[in-house]
Write an enzyme that holds these catalytic residues in place. Structure first.
Site, PDB file in Angstrom:
ATOM      1  N   ASP A   1       7.940  -1.035  -1.079  1.00 28.83           N
ATOM      2  CA  ASP A   1       6.768  -1.511  -1.692  1.00 28.83           C
ATOM      3  C   ASP A   1       6.569  -2.637  -2.000  1.00 28.83           C
ATOM      4  O   ASP A   1       6.636  -3.465  -3.130  1.00 28.83           O
ATOM      5  CB  ASP A   1       5.475  -1.122  -2.302  1.00 28.83           C
TER       6      ASP A   1
ATOM      7  N   PHE B   1       0.921   1.210  -7.190  1.00 30.96           N
ATOM      8  CA  PHE B   1      -0.172   0.916  -6.642  1.00 30.96           C
ATOM      9  C   PHE B   1      -0.192   0.823  -4.864  1.00 30.96           C
ATOM     10  O   PHE B   1       1.107   0.067  -5.181  1.00 30.96           O
ATOM     11  CB  PHE B   1      -1.301  -0.245  -6.707  1.00 30.96           C
TER      12      PHE B   1
ATOM     13  N   LYS C   1      -0.426  -8.152   3.860  1.00 29.90           N
ATOM     14  CA  LYS C   1      -0.869  -8.904   2.621  1.00 29.90           C
ATOM     15  C   LYS C   1      -0.906 -10.462   3.783  1.00 29.90           C
ATOM     16  O   LYS C   1      -0.880 -10.919   4.815  1.00 29.90           O
ATOM     17  CB  LYS C   1      -0.356  -8.810   1.661  1.00 29.90           C
TER      18      LYS C   1
HETATM   19  N1  PLP Z   1       1.207  -1.928  -1.685  1.00 32.53           N
HETATM   20  C1  PLP Z   1       0.925  -2.715  -2.786  1.00 32.53           C
HETATM   21  C2  PLP Z   1       1.934  -3.145  -3.578  1.00 32.53           C
HETATM   22  C3  PLP Z   1      -0.233  -3.347  -2.961  1.00 32.53           C
HETATM   23  O1  PLP Z   1      -0.202  -4.403  -3.310  1.00 32.53           O
HETATM   24  C4  PLP Z   1      -1.580  -2.955  -1.752  1.00 32.53           C
HETATM   25  C5  PLP Z   1      -2.818  -3.534  -1.571  1.00 32.53           C
HETATM   26  O2  PLP Z   1      -3.066  -4.394  -2.705  1.00 32.53           O
HETATM   27  C6  PLP Z   1      -1.320  -1.905  -0.943  1.00 32.53           C
HETATM   28  C7  PLP Z   1       0.131  -1.365  -1.546  1.00 32.53           C
HETATM   29  C8  PLP Z   1      -2.722  -1.515   0.114  1.00 32.53           C
HETATM   30  O3  PLP Z   1      -2.592  -2.821   0.908  1.00 32.53           O
HETATM   31  P1  PLP Z   1      -3.910  -2.353   1.785  1.00 32.53           P
HETATM   32  O4  PLP Z   1      -4.940  -2.291   0.943  1.00 32.53           O
HETATM   33  O5  PLP Z   1      -3.598  -3.511   2.863  1.00 32.53           O
HETATM   34  O6  PLP Z   1      -3.820  -0.873   2.494  1.00 32.53           O
END
Ligand code: PLP
Length: 399
Positions: A220, A135, A249
């Site tokens: 990520d 994700f 986050k």
């Molecule tokens: N990447 C990862 C691993 C995530 O867990 C999330 C959100 O849960 C995102 C990207 C996207 O982040 P945002 O919701 O701040 O756009």
């Protein structure tokens, strides 16, 4: 009395499946709803509230910066963004930082950076390999990288140039690599996909493959970063360093922020005019980030999270032995999931909420726990007691 939920249904987009309580205030690991009911918060703002609610370090930095300078635009230099970038560089394997406002925006930036690098150095290579069940966010580029078809398909066509391969399958990465490949993008531990752990040697294998084939490795760490897994960044425990890393986050303890870190030679490919964002590096967010990161480092909250994890995992694993409905406990640090033998996690989280614990169902058969890094032993014990009661109540498993 205002019916806040009815008002929400009347005025907001109905794009979220929310738990049916209206939160009003918080303190550490506890929150209260508008009716005054208290909960232990093991959702932690989805891994954002690394110091818990209303922490004086966060509140103090925010208040002070609000009285000093909130926003300027990137037409000017400001001190907090430079201080935060320096802290991140000094405590990571990477050399330069770009600030933005969310996780998905950090991923968009990493995609553009990888493509610019491919354009400049690799004969226009642009393809990015990412993982099934990964994700990366909801904007169209990050969504194209996201390895869950049901998130992507209603919005197709998305940006071309993404190839998805099964998680934990190094041979699939190798098979998907072509002269067009610029980068491999993955989470060191898949968060939203269900807290899926990397197999031993998987990340090392990908690093080596990237080195052998001149590909960028993008981690990520939006969910795994900022102390969550027991070190400031999850890559540290794997002994594998990325070329580009995305953060968001927990970076400013609850204030919206995102960041991309990269090796010097890669970051150099983005030149003035290539990329930017109005709110990025905003002094309010970056000053809070400085305070949060300093507090985590000075108080070894990553280490504290690792110790808390042992207690949490031991308690949850004891359920695995005693409750037939509990199939598995997985995770690292304070990114933990408890798996069930059937799709009962929605009922279990509702039952837990009634009993005063907030958790979320990351899969129909898995419940995720992401308390703040400074969660206490008592809070862990209480949360585990409630969760056990809820699982037993829903599944009828004997104690
Ligand atoms: N990447 C990862 C691993 C995530 O867990 C999330 C959100 O849960 C995102 C990207 C996207 O982040 P945002 O919701 O701040 O756009």
């Amino acid at each position: 009395m205002t019916d806040w939920i009815a008002e929400e249904h009347r005025y907001l987009f109905q794009n979220y499946g929310r738990q049916p309580i209206v939160l009003d205030r918080g303190d550490g690991t506890r929150v209260w709803d508008v009716d005054g009911k208290e909960y232990l918060d093991f959702v932690g703002g989805l891994a954002v509230n690394v110091l818990g609610h209303a922490h004086p370090v966060v509140a103090g930095a925010l208040a002070e910066q609000a009285r000093t300078l909130i926003h300027t635009s990137n037409l000017f230099y400001t001190k907090p963004s430079i201080e935060l970038a320096k802290l991140l560089v000094e405590h990571s394997c990477l050399d330069r930082v770009f600030f933005c406002n969310s996780g998905t925006e950090a991923i968009e930036t990493a995609i553009k950076l990888a493509r610019r690098w491919g354009h400049d150095t690799k004969d226009g290579a642009y393809e990015i390999i990412s993982m099934n069940d990964g994700f990366h966010g909801r904007t169209t580029g990050a969504l194209a990288a996201t390895g869950t078809a049901r998130y992507r398909e209603p919005f197709e066509p998305l940006a071309p140039g993404f190839v998805h391969v099964p998680w934990n399958d190094l041979d699939a990465v190798k098979a998907a690599t072509s002269p067009k490949t610029a980068a491999v993008l993955l989470e060191p531990i898949q968060g939203e996909g269900g807290v899926n752990m990397p197999a031993a040697g998987y990340l090392r294998g990908i690093r080596d493959w990237c080195d052998q084939n001149g590909l960028l490795l993008i981690f990520d760490e939006i969910q795994t970063g900022i102390g969550r897994t027991g070190t400031l960044f999850a890559y540290e425990q794997e002994g594998v360093e990325p070329d580009i890393m995305c953060l968001a986050k927990g970076l400013a303890g609850g204030v919206p922020i995102g960041a991309v870190l990269a090796r010097e030679a890669i970051a150099a490919h983005l030149v003035p005019g290539d990329h930017g964002t109005t709110f990025g590096a905003n002094p309010l967010a970056t000053a809070t980030g400085v305070a949060v990161i300093r507090h985590i480092i000075d108080n070894d909250l990553s280490g504290q999270a690792a110790r808390a994890s042992e207690r949490l995992m031991n308690r949850l694993r004891s359920m695995e032995d005693r409750i037939p409905a509990v199939s598995e406990v997985r995770g690292r640090g304070l990114l933990v999931a408890i798996g069930l033998t059937r799709d009962a996690s929605a009922e279990v989280i509702a039952e837990a909420r009634q009993r005063g614990l907030l958790v979320n169902n990351v899969r129909p058969n898995a419940i995720r726990l992401m308390p703040p890094l400074n969660v206490s032993d008592d809070e862990i014990d209480r949360a585990c007691d409630i969760l056990e009661e809820a699982i037993v109540a829903v599944t009828g498993s004997p104690k």
